[in-house]
Design a protein around this motif. Sequence first.
Motif, mmCIF file in Angstrom:
data_model
loop_
_atom_site.group_PDB
_atom_site.id
_atom_site.type_symbol
_atom_site.label_atom_id
_atom_site.label_comp_id
_atom_site.label_asym_id
_atom_site.label_seq_id
_atom_site.Cartn_x
_atom_site.Cartn_y
_atom_site.Cartn_z
ATOM 1 N N GLY A 141 56.623 71.967 -26.506
ATOM 2 C CA GLY A 141 55.982 70.998 -25.636
ATOM 3 C C GLY A 141 56.726 69.685 -25.620
ATOM 4 N N GLU A 142 55.968 68.635 -25.466
ATOM 5 C CA GLU A 142 56.534 67.321 -25.234
ATOM 6 C C GLU A 142 56.106 66.362 -26.330
ATOM 7 O OE1 GLU A 142 54.824 64.343 -21.915
ATOM 8 O OE2 GLU A 142 56.109 65.902 -21.122
ATOM 9 N N ARG A 143 57.036 65.536 -26.766
ATOM 10 C CA ARG A 143 56.742 64.504 -27.767
ATOM 11 C C ARG A 143 57.267 63.171 -27.246
ATOM 12 N NH1 ARG A 143 59.161 68.551 -31.103
ATOM 13 N NH2 ARG A 143 61.050 67.348 -31.042
ATOM 14 N N LYS A 144 56.553 62.117 -27.530
ATOM 15 C CA LYS A 144 56.997 60.786 -27.152
ATOM 16 C C LYS A 144 57.458 60.066 -28.409
ATOM 17 C CE LYS A 144 54.278 60.274 -23.015
ATOM 18 N NZ LYS A 144 55.288 60.325 -22.013
ATOM 19 N N VAL A 145 58.608 59.419 -28.309
ATOM 20 C CA VAL A 145 59.195 58.718 -29.435
ATOM 21 C C VAL A 145 59.372 57.247 -29.067
ATOM 22 C CG1 VAL A 145 61.231 58.606 -30.941
ATOM 23 C CG2 VAL A 145 60.464 60.824 -30.068
ATOM 24 N N LEU A 146 58.814 56.379 -29.881
ATOM 25 C CA LEU A 146 58.958 54.944 -29.663
ATOM 26 C C LEU A 146 60.286 54.508 -30.264
ATOM 27 C CD1 LEU A 146 57.671 52.326 -28.638
ATOM 28 C CD2 LEU A 146 56.693 52.038 -30.908
ATOM 29 N N THR A 164 59.976 53.959 -24.765
ATOM 30 C CA THR A 164 59.528 55.266 -25.216
ATOM 31 C C THR A 164 60.397 56.334 -24.579
ATOM 32 O OG1 THR A 164 57.259 54.492 -25.424
ATOM 33 C CG2 THR A 164 57.569 56.856 -25.272
ATOM 34 N N LEU A 165 60.805 57.276 -25.381
ATOM 35 C CA LEU A 165 61.617 58.389 -24.923
ATOM 36 C C LEU A 165 60.763 59.649 -25.028
ATOM 37 C CD1 LEU A 165 64.507 59.338 -24.127
ATOM 38 C CD2 LEU A 165 64.851 59.795 -26.559
ATOM 39 N N THR A 166 60.733 60.456 -23.981
ATOM 40 C CA THR A 166 59.996 61.711 -24.014
ATOM 41 C C THR A 166 60.978 62.840 -24.278
ATOM 42 O OG1 THR A 166 58.354 60.875 -22.467
ATOM 43 C CG2 THR A 166 58.492 63.264 -22.717
#
Length: 68
Positions: A60-65, A51-53
């Motif tokens: 804001g912040e998003r998490k990407v798988l 996962t990359l933040t």
Amino acid sequence: MAQTTFEVDKATLEAIAELKSAFGVKTNAQVIRKALALARVAAQNADEQNTLTIVSPGDGERKVLLAG
């Protein structure tokens, strides 16, 4: 330099066109090189769960798988 040929669908062509503008380049090959460089950075900075933040100012912040 090696040459590779592959077929892409309409959605991929549209994505390449969009990225040409975003990356400020003129050819499909340049888009692919830059996209691969970006993918390498993402992969190198992912955590143990792949996962990359991404933190965007104001968004804001998003998490990407990265891997399914």
